[in-house]
Design a protein around this motif. Structure first.
Motif, mmCIF file in Angstrom:
data_model
loop_
_atom_site.group_PDB
_atom_site.id
_atom_site.type_symbol
_atom_site.label_atom_id
_atom_site.label_comp_id
_atom_site.label_asym_id
_atom_site.label_seq_id
_atom_site.Cartn_x
_atom_site.Cartn_y
_atom_site.Cartn_z
ATOM 1 N N SER A 1 42.994 51.024 37.426
ATOM 2 C CA SER A 1 43.937 51.016 38.794
ATOM 3 C C SER A 1 43.537 52.129 39.513
ATOM 4 O O SER A 1 42.584 53.052 39.006
ATOM 5 N N ASP B 1 51.247 52.462 46.746
ATOM 6 C CA ASP B 1 50.658 51.252 45.901
ATOM 7 C C ASP B 1 49.745 51.429 44.845
ATOM 8 O O ASP B 1 48.925 52.664 44.889
ATOM 9 N N PHE C 1 46.846 49.614 42.938
ATOM 10 C CA PHE C 1 46.041 48.644 42.911
ATOM 11 C C PHE C 1 45.302 48.421 41.423
ATOM 12 O O PHE C 1 44.949 49.234 40.882
ATOM 13 N N THR D 1 43.161 45.949 38.241
ATOM 14 C CA THR D 1 42.371 44.691 38.098
ATOM 15 C C THR D 1 42.828 43.841 36.726
ATOM 16 O O THR D 1 43.420 44.557 35.737
ATOM 17 N N LEU E 1 43.081 40.658 42.155
ATOM 18 C CA LEU E 1 43.466 42.060 42.133
ATOM 19 C C LEU E 1 44.860 42.212 42.714
ATOM 20 O O LEU E 1 45.458 41.747 43.681
ATOM 21 N N SER E 2 45.685 42.839 41.832
ATOM 22 C CA SER E 2 46.993 43.057 42.082
ATOM 23 C C SER E 2 47.530 44.362 42.541
ATOM 24 O O SER E 2 46.806 45.367 42.334
ATOM 25 N N LYS E 3 48.333 44.307 43.580
ATOM 26 C CA LYS E 3 48.987 45.578 44.270
ATOM 27 C C LYS E 3 50.543 45.772 43.784
ATOM 28 O O LYS E 3 51.228 44.519 44.112
ATOM 29 N N GLU F 1 38.874 54.175 45.241
ATOM 30 C CA GLU F 1 39.013 54.145 46.566
ATOM 31 C C GLU F 1 38.421 55.070 47.225
ATOM 32 O O GLU F 1 38.231 56.383 46.810
ATOM 33 N N LEU G 1 41.008 47.984 53.421
ATOM 34 C CA LEU G 1 42.433 47.920 53.326
ATOM 35 C C LEU G 1 43.183 47.754 54.884
ATOM 36 O O LEU G 1 44.298 47.431 54.783
#
Length: 351
Positions: free
Chosen positions: A213, A219, A221, A223, A237-239, A262, A287
């Motif tokens: 993450s 947020d 993010f 996997t 991919l979740s947020k 990031e 993003l």
């Protein structure tokens, strides 16, 4: 007279022994000169109780080789966890030499240490003077709060599901787990790290096996390795928004999203099957625009790190360096030296 001299001799000998023991106790044995280089590469073994941390400069020249008295460092599917001037990882070991240790590399003080916490540590997080780990017995998971200074467990928390990932966002600890009931559900426990009490539990239908993450503002993010059925690979991919507790799924163009970083409002997501050790694609997600770019390489992407506008990728044999602006290949250097029963288990920056 002889007895008096003998007594004096034994007193002096005892004083010397005490002094020697005191000096020995104060002596730092686990010393590593991190400042000599820029990249620490973990080389470990399931069968040998000694691992190695080799230090390289940014051009790939090895500057020191250091023995670490611990088996199987950075076991499983972890990347080393960086917190301030320290790096943390786990040690699982094999069937004949199971390990309960977490490993700490102190970059500022040029030492390493190991802490006996729990057998089968699967994931790890750190904050202030504490290490937080998860390990799983036959069902459910145990999250442990460990005090680095006292070298003692302070609290334990039992939660349902297999906790596969721990991460901090702000002052809260987030535990991501697959449900025990195999219903295709993910559980997120929001935990107060001070008293290790669950503030909120969210259970939702989702892809499984949270691997990594990254925090971007409010947020998280993260996997997944497997799809909701627990059998086919994921490409989600979740947020998770920490204010609303809302989960949003982003469909990627390739399977097996793994490590995530990031950099300058872009997410860099490797696609890598950690079980078969195969995967050579990278998704760059902007993003600001939600635009995805899929980049293919001619080598695997076992671990990814970013520094000074450069991309560093390890495939367990070499480290490859690319320019982030145009993904132009710059150079590579070998990190695997063919020691019998040893393998490369990850890397981190020491500066």
């Amino acid at each position: 007279m002889k007895n008096a001299i003998k007594k004096i001799f034994y007193v002096i000998l005892s004083m010397l022994f005490i002094t020697a023991c005191s000096s020995s106790n104060n002596k730092v044995i686990n010393k590593i000169d991190f400042y000599k280089g820029d990249i620490g590469v973990i080389e470990s073994s399931t069968f040998n109780n000694t691992s190695y941390l080799n230090i390289y400069d940014l051009k790939g020249k090895i500057v020191s080789e250091n023995k670490v008295n611990c088996v199987d460092i950075n076991s499983g599917f972890l990347s080393p966890i960086v917190y301030k001037d320290k790096v943390y990882t786990n040690s699982i070991g094999g069937y004949s030499n199971r390990s309960k240790k977490a490993v700490e590399f102190d970059l500022k003080n040029n030492v390493y240490d190991t802490y006996n916490i729990a057998e089968g540590i699967f994931t790890i997080a750190a904050k202030d003077k504490y290490i937080f780990t998860s390990n799983s017995p036959l069902q459910g998971s145990i999250i442990t709060k460990y005090n680095i200074e006292t070298k003692k467990k302070e609290k334990e928390l039992s939660v349902s599901g297999l906790v596969q990932h721990l991460a901090f966002n702000g002052n809260m600890l987030y535990a991501f787990s697959d449900s025990d009931d195999k219903s295709g559900s993910i559980i997120i426990n929001i935990i107060n790290p001070d008293n290790l009490q669950v503030k909120k539990t969210i259970k939702f239908q989702s892809d499984q096996s949270v691997f990594d993450s990254v925090n971007v503002g409010k947020d998280i993010f993260f996997t997944h390795m497997m799809a909701q059925d627990g059998k086919t690979p994921s490409r989600i991919l979740s947020k998770f928004n920490i204010d609303t507790c809302r989960i949003t799924n982003i469909s990627l163009n390739e399977y097996y999203p793994d490590h995530i970083k990031e950099y300058k409002n872009k997410l860099f997501i490797t696609h890598y099957n950690a079980v078969t050790n195969v995967g050579n694609e990278l998704t760059i997600l902007d993003l600001a625009t939600n635009k995805q770019q899929l980049v293919k390489f001619n080598h695997n992407l076992a671990q990814l790190e970013i520094k000074n506008n450069k991309l560093y990728i390890c495939d367990y044999k070499n480290i490859y360096v690319y320019n982030l602006n145009d993904m132009k290949f710059l150079y590579k250097f070998k990190v695997y030296d063919n020691k019998q029963n040893y393998r490369i288990d990850g890397f981190f920056f020491t500066t």
